[in-house]
Design an enzyme around this catalytic site. Structure first.
Site, PDB file in Angstrom:
ATOM      1  CB  SER A   1      89.787  43.697  45.675  1.00 17.81           C
ATOM      2  OG  SER A   1      89.791  44.936  44.992  1.00 17.81           O
TER       3      SER A   1
ATOM      4  CG  ASP B   1      80.946  51.565  39.014  1.00 16.85           C
ATOM      5  OD1 ASP B   1      81.557  52.648  38.908  1.00 16.85           O
ATOM      6  OD2 ASP B   1      81.503  50.453  38.873  1.00 16.85           O
TER       7      ASP B   1
ATOM      8  CG  ASP C   1      85.237  50.366  39.274  1.00 22.79           C
ATOM      9  OD1 ASP C   1      84.659  50.140  40.346  1.00 22.79           O
ATOM     10  OD2 ASP C   1      85.513  49.488  38.438  1.00 22.79           O
TER      11      ASP C   1
ATOM     12  CG  HIS D   1      81.422  47.168  37.732  1.00 23.26           C
ATOM     13  ND1 HIS D   1      82.465  47.931  38.208  1.00 23.26           N
ATOM     14  CD2 HIS D   1      81.943  45.935  37.466  1.00 23.26           C
ATOM     15  CE1 HIS D   1      83.576  47.189  38.244  1.00 23.26           C
ATOM     16  NE2 HIS D   1      83.289  45.980  37.795  1.00 23.26           N
TER      17      HIS D   1
ATOM     18  CB  CYS E   1      81.760  47.141  42.111  1.00 30.59           C
ATOM     19  SG  CYS E   1      81.221  48.839  41.851  1.00 30.59           S
TER      20      CYS E   1
END
Length: 630
Positions: free
Chosen positions: A326, A350, A365, A371, A384
């Site tokens: 990430s 999400d 996720d 989220h 996310c």
């Protein structure tokens, strides 16, 4: 017949006189030949034999130049030269080499390894009358023993030479590199004149990159020797020109802190000064003592280092290629904005998973349950995955490749850091050539969160973070800060090869930086705990890189996974936000989450640098992993 008739005295006298005359004549002829020969040698051939005599009596010896010293940015000595006494042999002056070695073994402790190394060097191409070292670093007792037996060992000398020494050993081994004995391959490419008398050459790191600068220029001396070849006096000397001293951007205090923060763990830390590109810290943990390699490391010691599961010889900061995870999301956010596939306010839902098709595979996720509604700022702050899955598919691989390449991914962009690998920035052409397969939308999904084929080194992550801190302005990483003395830095560094990144809307840089700020300072930011109580604002991004893949519906449970198969913990960031003074990239191998393991390390580095090491001498330990952040 009377006896006197048988003796002719007169005849005998005549015979004696003739013989004496012949003998005298021969004597005078021989004397004449000797005098003529002496005249020929002493008068006619005088100049020739005078020259030959001087060649036997006077020899030209090369004098190795002292190697240049290396300092950190605060003039702390990082690489120096210290005198070491060694036993050397000149084979041309030794009658029986085997007997000489046997005699030396009775005087000194000479290992089988020393003998093998000596025999190997004896067979290698070399200059006539060049000394071959047998034993290094003699003790005072051994030096005294050699002095007592010196007259028994023609061709054997005890020499003092300046040998490289690294005061900080393991801490600077991967940043500085090390010098070692010149080998056969290096003999073929170096200047034989300038390296006459020099036994050492830079093998890696700064020592190798700036070899020409650090080495200096060889000197010479005319010495008078006796019949055994021992030096009696120096007749004439041309002093060598020492190598140039250099100052690095490296700060040994930050370098030591980086090692302490990763104590008992495996990982790497790279810290860069954004305004200059100067590398403040370059730590690969565990390291090794570079001093072991200077005069030649033993076989057993090398095998221990080479066979270690922790790979201390491997430079993780430059050559460790990891999925960036990430940490790549802030760069992809800039790419998505500039390419027009998303906007700052665009919301997506999400639910905890992403599907390319309604009945297709579900890409999970990190947060089970999702989220909810997120915009781009929240997607970066909360990491996310679903938002970036969607953005990656919209951009496609070639668009992502175009933008990420501008941040330095997929190439080696440093100016003077040798040995760095380029990582891997995939593209459709790359996959077709390397895997003989087309690029699939699922590949883009994985690329959107820094997984899949993506590979980056800690140096590349720190470089990309520096570009973010500079709002698109490039400062290529470098270690060299200055050349000391009267010499100029001009022309010492390669010319820059990267252009600034110009966006359609340059304010998108500030938006991206504020999104990274939200990671640290917002209520839902994944690294908010690491930023708690800071007297300054920082920007960052946590990340996790999977070591092995999970099945579609399988959950990650670090407690049930062997330590070396756990996820790598990553963090990138810089501080302070408005006037960045330091940018860092941290990776802790098998450390779990970036927020719980890597981010606190970066916070300690920020505090030390921005607050001028208020707790120098104290070090925190890498914290426990945290379930928050992917």
């Amino acid at each position: 017949m009377p006896w006197g008739e048988f003796k002719d005295t007169a005849a005998e006298r005549r015979i004696f006189q003739r013989r004496t005359l012949v003998a005298l004549l021969l004597l005078w002829v021989m004397m004449g030949v000797l005098i003529a020969r002496m005249y020929h040698l002493q008068i006619i051939q005088h100049d020739t034999y005078t020259t030959l005599s001087d060649k036997n009596r006077v020899q030209v010896q090369s004098v190795a130049p002292p190697r240049g010293l290396v300092y950190d940015r605060n003039d702390v000595l990082l690489a120096e030269n210290r005198p070491v006494f060694s036993v050397t042999i000149v084979p041309e002056r030794v009658g029986d080499i085997d007997q000489t070695l046997a005699d030396l073994q009775r005087i000194l402790a000479i290992s089988e390894e020393d003998l093998v190394r000596f025999q190997r060097r004896l067979q290698e191409p070399r200059r006539p009358f060049q000394e071959i070292p047998l034993r290094y670093d003699l003790t005072e007792i051994e030096i005294a023993s050699m002095a007592v037996h010196r007259h028994e060992l023609p061709g054997v000398e005890v020499n003092a030479e300046l040998v490289r020494y690294y005061p900080f050993g393991e801490i600077t081994s991967h940043a500085l590199g090390y010098v070692g004995r010149i080998n056969r391959d290096e003999l073929q490419r170096i200047d034989p004149v300038n390296y006459a008398g020099t036994n050492y050459i830079g093998k890696s790191g700064i020592e190798r990159f700036y070899e020409e600068l650090l080495h200096g220029k060889v000197g010479y001396q005319h010495v008078e020797t006796n019949a055994r070849g021992r030096t009696l006096r120096v007749l004439e000397r041309e002093s060598p020109v020492p190598g140039e001293d250099i100052r690095l951007h490296l700060d040994i205090r930050l370098q030591k802190l980086a090692f302490e923060l990763l104590a008992e763990r495996r990982g790497a830390i790279v810290a860069i000064e954004p305004k200059t590109g100067g590398v403040l810290a370059l730590a690969s943990v565990p390291g090794f003592d570079a001093n072991l390699f200077v005069t030649g490391i033993g076989v057993q010691a090398y095998q221990e280092l080479n066979r270690s599961l922790d790979k201390p010889l491997f430079n993780r900061a430059l050559r460790g290629q990891y999925p960036p995870g990430s940490t790549i999301k802030p760069m992809l956010a800039i790419a998505a904005l500039d390419s027009g596939v998303t906007t700052r306010d665009r919301l997506i839902w999400d639910p905890g998973y992403f599907q390319l098709k309604p009945s297709g595979r579900r890409y999970r996720d990190w947060k089970r349950g999702g989220h909810g509604w997120v915009d781009l700022t929240a997607a970066v702050a909360e990491s996310c995955d679903i938002y970036f899955y969607d953005a990656a598919v919209r951009m496609g691989v070639d668009t992502m490749h175009h933008y990420l390449a501008q941040f330095g991914f997929g190439e080696e962009t440093s100016l003077d850091i040798s040995g760095a690998l380029p990582g891997l920035l995939p593209s459709s052409d790359w996959k077709r050539a390397a895997r003989n397969a087309p690029w699939y939308p699922g590949d883009s999904v994985n690329m959107g969160i820094g997984q899949g084929f993506n590979l980056a080194t800690p140096l590349q992550l720190a470089t990309a973070t520096t570009v973010m801190a500079n709002r698109g302005q490039w400062q290529q990483p470098r270690l060299l800060n200055d050349v000391l003395g009267d010499h100029s830095l001009e022309g010492r560094l390669p010319p820059p090869s990267k252009d600034d990144i110009i966006l359609k809307n340059q304010d998108d840089w500030n938006f991206g930086v504020n999104a990274m700020k939200a990671v640290m300072h917002s209520a839902k930011g994944t690294a908010r705990r690491a930023a708690f109580g800071a007297p300054y604002e920082m920007a960052g991004k946590t990340g996790t890189a999977q070591v092995f893949s999970l099945a579609q519906d399988e959950e990650y449970d670090a407690d049930e996974i062997r330590e070396r198969l756990r996820d790598h913990a990553l963090f990138i960031g810089f501080a302070p936000i408005e006037d960045p003074k330091i940018a860092v990239a941290v990776i802790v191998e098998n450390g779990g989450s970036g927020s719980g393991t890597a981010a606190p390390v970066a916070r300690a580095l920020f505090d030390a640098w921005l607050m001028e090491f208020p707790n120098e001498g104290e070090a925190m330990v890498v914290g426990q992993t945290n379930e928050e952040d992917r």
